[in-house]
Design an enzyme around this catalytic site. Structure first.
Site, PDB file in Angstrom:
ATOM      1  N   SER A  66       1.989   2.382  -8.654  1.00 58.45           N
ATOM      2  CA  SER A  66       3.086   2.018  -7.752  1.00 58.45           C
ATOM      3  C   SER A  66       4.106   1.084  -8.383  1.00 58.45           C
ATOM      4  CB  SER A  66       2.517   1.381  -6.474  1.00 58.45           C
ATOM      5  OG  SER A  66       1.798   0.205  -6.784  1.00 58.45           O
ATOM      6  N   GLY A  99      -9.712  -3.464   5.241  1.00 59.41           N
ATOM      7  CA  GLY A  99      -8.623  -4.417   5.301  1.00 59.41           C
ATOM      8  C   GLY A  99      -8.901  -5.631   4.445  1.00 59.41           C
ATOM      9  N   PRO A 100      -7.917  -6.498   4.253  1.00 57.34           N
ATOM     10  CA  PRO A 100      -8.090  -7.697   3.419  1.00 57.34           C
ATOM     11  C   PRO A 100      -9.042  -8.690   4.065  1.00 57.34           C
ATOM     12  CG  PRO A 100      -5.952  -7.713   4.509  1.00 57.34           C
ATOM     13  CD  PRO A 100      -6.545  -6.374   4.770  1.00 57.34           C
ATOM     14  N   PRO A 101      -9.530  -9.640   3.292  1.00 59.73           N
ATOM     15  CA  PRO A 101     -10.446 -10.648   3.866  1.00 59.73           C
ATOM     16  C   PRO A 101      -9.759 -11.495   4.928  1.00 59.73           C
ATOM     17  CG  PRO A 101     -10.524 -10.673   1.454  1.00 59.73           C
ATOM     18  CD  PRO A 101      -9.358  -9.818   1.838  1.00 59.73           C
ATOM     19  N   GLY A 102     -10.533 -11.883   5.936  1.00 54.09           N
ATOM     20  CA  GLY A 102     -10.042 -12.814   6.929  1.00 54.09           C
ATOM     21  C   GLY A 102      -9.248 -12.227   8.064  1.00 54.09           C
ATOM     22  N   VAL A 103      -9.211 -10.882   8.195  1.00 55.64           N
ATOM     23  CA  VAL A 103      -8.450 -10.289   9.290  1.00 55.64           C
ATOM     24  C   VAL A 103      -9.328 -10.002  10.500  1.00 55.64           C
ATOM     25  CG1 VAL A 103      -6.712  -9.303   7.767  1.00 55.64           C
ATOM     26  CG2 VAL A 103      -8.754  -7.972   8.330  1.00 55.64           C
ATOM     27  N   THR A 132     -15.575  -8.351  10.566  1.00 62.76           N
ATOM     28  CA  THR A 132     -16.947  -8.610  11.016  1.00 62.76           C
ATOM     29  C   THR A 132     -16.977  -9.117  12.457  1.00 62.76           C
ATOM     30  OG1 THR A 132     -17.559  -9.156   8.737  1.00 62.76           O
ATOM     31  CG2 THR A 132     -19.063  -9.843  10.475  1.00 62.76           C
ATOM     32  N   LYS A 161       2.245  -4.038   1.892  1.00 66.04           N
ATOM     33  CA  LYS A 161       3.277  -4.445   0.934  1.00 66.04           C
ATOM     34  C   LYS A 161       4.513  -4.983   1.644  1.00 66.04           C
ATOM     35  CE  LYS A 161       1.798  -1.181  -2.660  1.00 66.04           C
ATOM     36  NZ  LYS A 161       2.124   0.036  -3.427  1.00 66.04           N
TER      37      LYS A 161
END
Length: 805
Positions: free
Chosen positions: A690, A367-371, A374, A733
């Site tokens: 895409s 997934g994207p950073p900050g979700v 960790t 998206k």
């Protein structure tokens, strides 16, 4: 200038006093002094101004650290000396050379400012009289002291040879005692006590005792050196130093230190509960260590190896907490949403409850950073009552960082897997492998290949670290990897993991997380309470919409922290005690709202289309611009596009040229004009198939001069026959389109099943159109219908035949 003897010195009634630190000055002693204190400098100047005698009373301080001594801080007995030479140094200090003349006692302090001034009283040694016994004792002491001093000098002590020449003619015990004492390294207490003795024989006897003590120390040093030198090899000078240390330990009674260390290691090896193979290796290395010299370099390597072996958790592990309800409460407490992942963790715990010996699965959060990838691993460890270990793999290029270094290398150590287990202190922790998609490879090997053994449940029960060189069981470890994208993870490694995708958060989810987690944590970190700061949900909503456009939460956390810092400053300065932040006050604290990185068109424009992209940071909107000018029919692509995206542009152009009549496009348009397609944010690399329908829509818009709807965004791959194929990252998206204010989204019909993962409130806000062909896309974005006449049918049939050929 002649230097007066002690008996010839005429002591004045008043004399300046110079406090001395860490030194006792005896009669006949010549010593340089560095004067730094103002009171001492004033005493020197007063002594020099007093006349040709240049006399000063040299007295030792009771405490050397005292910078501003008082009369009671000084010893009452000192030595009156003469200033032989004085010089001022570049840094403002004064260097003087003084000679001790006679002992004296402070009879009375006259003043202490600007310098000490005292009334001195000469101290005269006791008269020995005509006693034959005392005379004989004095002569014996004088001879003994001279002999000891000569031996002391001959043993190499830093005492000038000229001292013996001065000492030989002296027969007076008191004068000899003062002269010898001035050349010994005595402690301040010893020297002061010696100075205060007035009986000559007693003073010389004590000096002779000091001499004998120094001689004994020197003889011991010489014996140690001789003992080491006899065992020293001519070709190994380093061995000489080790033997010196061994001889010193022998003299101190520590010769059994190595034996005690070996016994301690044996006990630790027995207590470590190692497997049979590891135990045999540890015992073998222990026997080798016992046969080596304690100070050899290889012995140090073996001790380090055995330390690692006994500290690893071969048998230590934690008991899993198989309370499904409690585990779910912990996961809900730490994270909002993420229902799919929580369900997967609860399923794993349920299976563990039924089958205790189940091998740990390998999960990979993508997934994207900050979700919260960790932090989710930490919550899983807490829910399972396990230890937590973490290793960051971003930028790792050395295979030895995973497998460890062989002990033949200098500074060798185990790999990060073994290091993490040692830090965790358990053989079954939750082990987080961060940034798995950012592994590298170079001449030192491929770390991703080394991870194949670590992450394969079928073989990681006998993982061999090259430093340990014995198997270690990793099957009980719950490995969790994190990545931003899947494409850069090698196929064999990806095949060993269960991929779980984390999408970006919607505005509603961000608001809920901010209220439950971000705000309380930020206020606690900055020392604020609810009495200091009130942040209504409407303000947080405005903050999320206008100041943070991201898939994760990191920028939101930074902005909330900025608000807390500014409020904390106002509270600390006493300007306010309570702050209520309304949405209208946000610019006062954070400045004007941040404009969108890719601003949407304000109106329908020709050749400007909004596409949807999937990046490492989550979903994003992407502008595609097209224009044309007179030319030779070429296609120019800019914006740092990748090869796949360039191929999509050429495919879109070929499709339009083949269907020009169908869409009412002048066939000569593409022949007589140069077409330029640009994707803004040119510094960012872009690639992927895409954007095919987006590029085709932009080209069709300029060819027919039809504006594109500004509230429409699209994604999908295009074929030469006009079919729209499925693409990835649909959820990300669509969420990006929702954040950007798009209200109509065109998606490939093959991706309809992916919409099930979207939150219901997002689906309600958006109008989602599923497109099977480019005709569906043009109809929604351009209002363009393909021709239906005979010419259009004939053209379409010819194009289809050409495609089949």
């Amino acid at each position: 200038m002649s230097r007066p003897e002690g008996d010839d010195v005429e002591i004045p009634d008043e004399i300046p006093l110079l406090p001395i630190r860490d030194l006792v000055i005896f009669p006949f002693m010549i010593v340089p002094l560095i004067v730094t204190r103002e009171v001492s400098a004033n005493a020197i100047e007063e002594a020099l101004a007093s006349g040709s005698e240049r006399l000063v009373f040299l007295v030792t301080q009771k405490t050397a650290e005292d910078e501003d001594p008082r009369p009671e801080d000084l010893h009452p007995v000192g030595c009156i000396g003469m200033i032989m030479r004085m010089a001022k140094m570049n840094d403002g200090r004064i260097k003087v050379l003084v000679q001790g003349l006679v002992k004296a006692r402070v009879k009375k302090f006259l003043r202490s400012v600007p310098s000490f001034s005292v009334v001195p009283e000469r101290i005269i040694d006791q008269d020995l009289g005509a006693s034959t016994k005392l005379m004989a004792e004095a002569e014996a002491l004088v001879r003994t002291s001279k002999d000891n001093l000569e031996r002391f000098i001959n043993l190499g002590k830093t005492v000038p040879q000229e001292v013996m020449m001065v000492v030989q003619p002296i027969e007076e015990p008191g004068r000899l005692a003062d002269l010898v004492a001035s050349n010994l390294s005595l402690k301040v207490e010893e020297g002061q006590a010696l100075l205060e003795l007035t009986h000559p024989i007693e003073r010389l006897a004590r000096v002779n005792g000091f001499l004998e003590r120094e001689l004994e120390i020197l003889n011991l040093q010489q014996r140690i050196q001789d003992q080491a030198r006899q065992e020293m090899s001519k070709t190994q000078r380093e061995y000489y130093l080790r033997e010196q240390m061994r001889a010193i330990r022998s003299e101190l009674g520590d010769e059994d230190a190595q034996g005690e260390e070996l016994d301690e290691l044996r006990i630790k090896v027995d207590d470590a509960r190692m497997p049979e193979a590891a135990l045999k290796e540890a015992q073998r290395q222990l026997r080798r260590l016992g046969s080596m010299h304690a100070e050899s370099s290889e012995a140090a390597v073996l001790r380090n190896y055995l330390d690692w072996m006994v500290e690893l958790p071969w048998a230590r592990q934690t008991e899993d907490a198989i309370d499904l309800r409690r585990a779910l409460e912990i996961l809900d407490e730490d994270h909002y949403g993420l229902e799919k992942i929580k369900e997967r963790v609860i399923e794993h715990l349920a299976v563990r409850k039924l089958k205790r010996d189940m091998r740990g699965p390998i999960l990979c959060f993508v997934g994207p950073p900050g979700v919260g990838k960790t932090s989710l691993g930490r919550s899983i460890a807490r829910a399972m009552n396990r230890k937590f270990a973490q290793a960051s793999l971003g930028g790792l290029r050395d295979e030895a960082e995973i497998r460890g270094h062989r002990r033949t290398y200098v500074g060798a150590m185990p790999g990060r897997i073994i290091q993490g287990l040692k830090t965790a202190g358990s053989r079954n922790p939750v082990f987080m492998l961060d940034e798995l998609d950012k592994l590298g490879a170079d001449f030192r090997g491929d770390p991703s290949s080394a991870l194949l053994e670590v992450l394969d449940p079928a073989q990681n029960n006998r993982f061999v670290d090259l430093y340990l060189n014995v198997p270690f069981d990793l099957s009980n470890v719950l490995f969790i990897a994190t990545a931003n994208v899947v494409d850069t993870i090698p196929g064999p490694l990806r095949d060993r993991m269960e991929l779980i995708f984390l999408s970006g958060y919607t505005e509603e989810e961000k608001l809920a997380i901010a209220l439950r987690h971000v705000m309380p944590r930020a206020m606690d970190d900055h020392g604020l309470t609810k009495a200091h700061l009130t942040l209504p949900p409407s303000t947080l909503q405005r903050l999320i919409v206008d100041y943070t456009r991201e898939a994760g939460l990191r920028n939101l956390e930074r902005q909330v922290a900025a608000l807390c810092r500014k409020v904390a400053r106002k509270v600390a300065e006493g300007k306010t005690t309570r702050t209520v932040l309304s949405p209208a006050r946000l610019p006062e604290f954070l400045g004007p709202p941040r404009p969108a990185e890719h601003a949407l068109p304000e109106r329908d424009e020709v050749g400007v289309v909004t596409g949807l992209a999937w990046t490492q940071a989550g979903g994003d909107v992407l502008q595609v611009e097209a224009t044309f000018m007179r030319g030779q029919g070429s296609l120019k692509l800019t914006g740092q596009l990748g090869e796949v995206m360039k191929e999509s542009a050429h495919a879109a152009l070929s499709f339009l040229r083949s269907r020009a009549e169908t869409y009412g496009i002048d066939p000569e348009f593409f022949k007589d004009n140069e077409i330029h397609v640009h994707v803004p944010a040119g510094a960012i690399p872009k690639d992927g198939p895409s954007a095919g329908v987006t590029l085709a829509t932009a080209l069709a818009s300029i060819a027919r001069h039809v504006p594109v709807r500004a509230d429409v965004a699209m994604t999908g791959e295009i074929t030469l026959r006009g079919h729209v194929l499925a693409v990835g990252g649909i959820k990300e998206k669509v969420l990006a389109a929702d954040r950007a204010g798009i209200r109509t989204v065109l998606l490939p019909a093959a991706n309809e099943a992916d919409l099930a993962e979207l939150p219901p409130h997002v689906r309600r806000r958006l109008r989602i159109v599923h497109c099977r062909t480019v005709d569906d896309v043009f109809r929604e974005a351009l209002g363009l219908e393909p021709g239906v006449g005979p010419a259009a049918v004939e053209s379409r049939t010819a194009a289809d035949a050409a495609a089949r050929c």
